[in-house]
Each structure stands twice: as structure tokens, then as C-alpha cells.
Design a protein around this motif. Sequence first.
Motif, mmCIF file in Angstrom:
data_model
loop_
_atom_site.group_PDB
_atom_site.id
_atom_site.type_symbol
_atom_site.label_atom_id
_atom_site.label_comp_id
_atom_site.label_asym_id
_atom_site.label_seq_id
_atom_site.Cartn_x
_atom_site.Cartn_y
_atom_site.Cartn_z
ATOM 1 N N GLY A 1 0.838 -1.203 0.000
ATOM 2 C CA GLY A 1 0.000 0.000 0.000
ATOM 3 C C GLY A 1 0.868 1.246 0.000
ATOM 4 O O GLY A 1 1.975 1.244 -0.549
ATOM 5 N N TRP A 2 0.365 2.300 0.660
ATOM 6 C CA TRP A 2 1.029 3.601 0.602
ATOM 7 C C TRP A 2 1.168 4.192 1.998
ATOM 8 O O TRP A 2 0.183 4.362 2.716
ATOM 9 N N LEU A 3 2.416 4.477 2.370
ATOM 10 C CA LEU A 3 2.732 4.992 3.692
ATOM 11 C C LEU A 3 2.999 6.486 3.617
ATOM 12 O O LEU A 3 3.928 6.938 2.941
ATOM 13 N N HIS A 4 2.158 7.255 4.298
ATOM 14 C CA HIS A 4 2.296 8.708 4.352
ATOM 15 C C HIS A 4 2.986 9.068 5.671
ATOM 16 O O HIS A 4 2.492 8.708 6.749
ATOM 17 N N ARG A 5 4.095 9.761 5.570
ATOM 18 C CA ARG A 5 4.768 10.237 6.781
ATOM 19 C C ARG A 5 4.625 11.756 6.854
ATOM 20 O O ARG A 5 4.967 12.470 5.918
ATOM 21 N N LYS A 6 4.110 12.218 7.986
ATOM 22 C CA LYS A 6 3.975 13.653 8.243
ATOM 23 C C LYS A 6 4.789 13.973 9.491
ATOM 24 O O LYS A 6 4.347 13.739 10.612
ATOM 25 N N GLY A 7 6.017 14.456 9.273
ATOM 26 C CA GLY A 7 6.895 14.675 10.414
ATOM 27 C C GLY A 7 7.294 13.366 11.053
ATOM 28 O O GLY A 7 7.207 13.213 12.273
ATOM 29 N N ALA A 8 7.727 12.417 10.255
ATOM 30 C CA ALA A 8 8.147 11.107 10.766
ATOM 31 C C ALA A 8 9.350 10.635 9.965
ATOM 32 O O ALA A 8 9.363 10.706 8.742
ATOM 33 N N ALA A 9 10.371 10.156 10.670
ATOM 34 C CA ALA A 9 11.585 9.681 10.009
ATOM 35 C C ALA A 9 11.414 8.223 9.608
ATOM 36 O O ALA A 9 10.736 7.456 10.291
ATOM 37 N N PRO A 10 12.035 7.805 8.508
ATOM 38 C CA PRO A 10 11.934 6.412 8.074
ATOM 39 C C PRO A 10 12.825 5.504 8.916
ATOM 40 O O PRO A 10 13.934 5.884 9.313
ATOM 41 N N ALA A 11 12.354 4.304 9.165
ATOM 42 C CA ALA A 11 13.149 3.312 9.886
ATOM 43 C C ALA A 11 13.723 2.269 8.939
ATOM 44 O O ALA A 11 14.240 1.245 9.392
ATOM 45 N N ASP A 12 13.638 2.520 7.637
ATOM 46 C CA ASP A 12 14.127 1.563 6.644
ATOM 47 C C ASP A 12 15.124 2.197 5.685
ATOM 48 O O ASP A 12 15.285 1.750 4.557
ATOM 49 N N ARG A 13 15.801 3.259 6.139
ATOM 50 C CA ARG A 13 16.780 3.948 5.289
ATOM 51 C C ARG A 13 18.132 4.057 5.978
ATOM 52 O O ARG A 13 18.928 4.933 5.657
ATOM 53 N N GLY A 14 18.399 3.185 6.950
ATOM 54 C CA GLY A 14 19.674 3.240 7.658
ATOM 55 C C GLY A 14 19.635 4.199 8.834
ATOM 56 O O GLY A 14 18.586 4.397 9.466
ATOM 57 N N LEU A 15 20.772 4.809 9.130
ATOM 58 C CA LEU A 15 20.898 5.673 10.300
ATOM 59 C C LEU A 15 19.946 6.860 10.232
ATOM 60 O O LEU A 15 19.604 7.354 9.159
ATOM 61 N N VAL A 16 19.551 7.313 11.412
ATOM 62 C CA VAL A 16 18.635 8.447 11.547
ATOM 63 C C VAL A 16 19.222 9.409 12.568
ATOM 64 O O VAL A 16 19.774 8.980 13.589
ATOM 65 N N VAL A 17 19.109 10.709 12.310
ATOM 66 C CA VAL A 17 19.433 11.704 13.318
ATOM 67 C C VAL A 17 18.123 12.315 13.797
ATOM 68 O O VAL A 17 17.261 12.681 12.997
ATOM 69 N N ILE A 18 17.961 12.368 15.112
ATOM 70 C CA ILE A 18 16.748 12.926 15.719
ATOM 71 C C ILE A 18 17.165 14.178 16.482
ATOM 72 O O ILE A 18 17.794 14.082 17.536
ATOM 73 N N PRO A 19 16.853 15.354 15.947
ATOM 74 C CA PRO A 19 17.336 16.591 16.572
ATOM 75 C C PRO A 19 16.488 17.015 17.754
ATOM 76 O O PRO A 19 15.269 16.827 17.775
#
Length: 368
Positions: A242-260
Motif C-alpha cells: 500500500g502507501w505509507l504517508h509520513r507527516k513529520g516522521a523519520a523512516p526506519a528503513d533507510r539506515g541511520l537516523v538523526v533525531i534533533p
Amino acid sequence: MTKASIRIIASDLSRVDPLALDQLARAAEFEGLARIVGLPDLHAGRGIAVGAAYWSPDMLFPHLVGSDIGCGMALWETDQPVRRFRLDAAARKLRGLDEPWDGDAGAALSKAKIDPALGGAALGTIGGGNHFAEFQRVERIVDIDRFEAFGFRPDAVWLMVHSGSRGLGQAILDDWTRSRGTAPAEASGEAGAAYLAAHDRAVGWAVLNREIIARRFCEKLGLAAVRRLDICHNSVTPYEGGWLHRKGAAPADRGLVVIPGSRGDFSYLVEPVVGQAAGALCSLAHGAGRKWGRNDAHGRLSKRFRPSDLERTALGGRVICEDRRLIFEEAPQAYKDIGGVVGDLEAAGLIRVIASLRPLLSYKTRRS
């Protein structure tokens, strides 16, 4: 009509913005939505909660993505050791960055396979709102094995860039709203396909924008840098058929994430935990999340502080923001505790923290 299921990731629901919960509840009634996840930075937006992910098996909801399509964070590791970074000298050199980039925007867009007619004048500029560029240092290494495995240097100055697609994303949403309002469209239909194509162009534009912003800032200080990550917070992507809409949400499937955190708090470099993301719609918090709305923050803080009082932070950082209203709207006090947000993600088993980053110099806007 079956309402979408809602999961809230928070250790204490009593501390979650009730208006944001109401906005999620209204979104759950949208025909075609099936699952919603509210993340620990959840807060009320302009009709749509921010800090959330929305999944539909076959429909696209452009207003859930919003106007700043492709907005996100990029993190760059520079070649300068922290011991050689002079805060006041750096602040003096960071001028002319609100002006249009003097590079060849058309060539840069063409190289990135983006139509060179798409908003070249704004390319390489941060924009307003909560966007910024920030030089940082490693405060604490939590997982030394992972830190070293990625080849990070503990003594390096880092640069984090938060910006998006500027007016391009707004124009895409405006076009949709004029013709369809907030109505969704089938992803497989003509309108859905046209939106996805425009969306993908805006995401590509935003990624390039962050790259040029980083290049401009580093050139001002004579630094070389390597991009360590670039993640998008406002998007719609294929997910589980289906289709995942992120509104102010970081992906958990793109490697490292920085959360400021806020400009007066730490940021966190984290790694999503493989196998745990599905329950959170493969999404993470994208920042601390607002505690106060913009008008509220200005009203509260302008009575207690002068703008100059907010140019230094409790962590010893420097802030460049010569917009007298924006410096109050984006003050650290207007944001949630980033430690609590990250702690909730850890408690849910969604991330492992690699390191925390201390802000040194935060740049919002300069008048001259």
C-alpha cells in the motif's frame, strides 16, 4: 465504514497533546486509511497531526504529506577537529547564506535528473519556520562498536541541515487542493500517478537543496565534508503493498537516523532496530516535537526575554536568528524534551542510540 486503527508510541499518554490526538481520531475516519501511528514527538498541526505515519492499502492523501514535500535532515561529518572550531569566528563568516546560491542551479538540477525550471532561485537556501543548519560536536558515544563500524571520528565537527522543497512542495499541494480539496485519489489512477510524479520531483529537489546548503556553509568556513545520511520526513512511499504517508516522521528503513532536539538541546544519532519497525509503520520520531504553538511561544517568551537573551543556549551554543519573531517561536522552551522522545523510542524497542550530538552554532536567518 471501518475506522483506521491508531497506535500511540508514548510512555505516558497523559502528556500527549490532546489536540493532536483529536486530529488523529478525525484522520482515522478518512475512507481508505487503515492504520495510523503517532510517534513520541506527536503534536498538533494545521488540521493534521505532525509526528505521525498513515497507511492506506490503495489511496493517496496529499494533504497528509503536506506542503513541504521532501523536508528532512541531512548530517555531514566535516574534516575539522572540534578543537580548531572557533565559534565566534565561524559566526562572523556565515553571511550571504539567505541570498540565492551563485552556482549554476540549472546544471545542478539537470545532473540530479530534475527539471531545471523547477525553482532554481530558492535552491541552496534554508527557508523559514523550523528549518536550520547547525554545527555540532559529538557529546557522548553510547555504542562505541557501532560508532567505529561506521568509521565516524569522535573529534569531528558535524553539520546538520534541516530544509525541504521550499515553494515547490507548496505549489504541488496548492494545485491538488484547488482541484480536489482534501479528497484522496487512487494511487493507480491518473490523478494519483500525476501526484506521485510531482511528489518524487519535490523529494529529489529537497535532497539536492540540503546538499547545496551544506556545501555553501562548509565553503564559508573552508571545510570539506562527507554526507553521512539524508532522511525525508514528509513523503508518501510504497509500503506493504500500500502507501505509507509520513507527516513529520523519520523512516526506519533507510539506515541511520538523526533525531534533533531543539537548538538548546542534544541531537541523537540512532540506528533503527531491524525487525521491530513494522509495528510502528516503519517510522520514527523526527525531532523533539513542539510543546507550544508558534503564537503561544511568542506570547510567553517575548514577555520574559529579549531576542539577544536567546542567542546563547544553556549548552553554550550560539544562535544566529535575526528574525525577531522567529527567535521566540523557535526557542528551546517551545519544544519537548528530546531525551524523553528518544527514551520512548528505546522503550518501544525501535532504536539503539549510537551517539548524542551537542549544538555549537545554530543558523536560522541573517538580515545582512
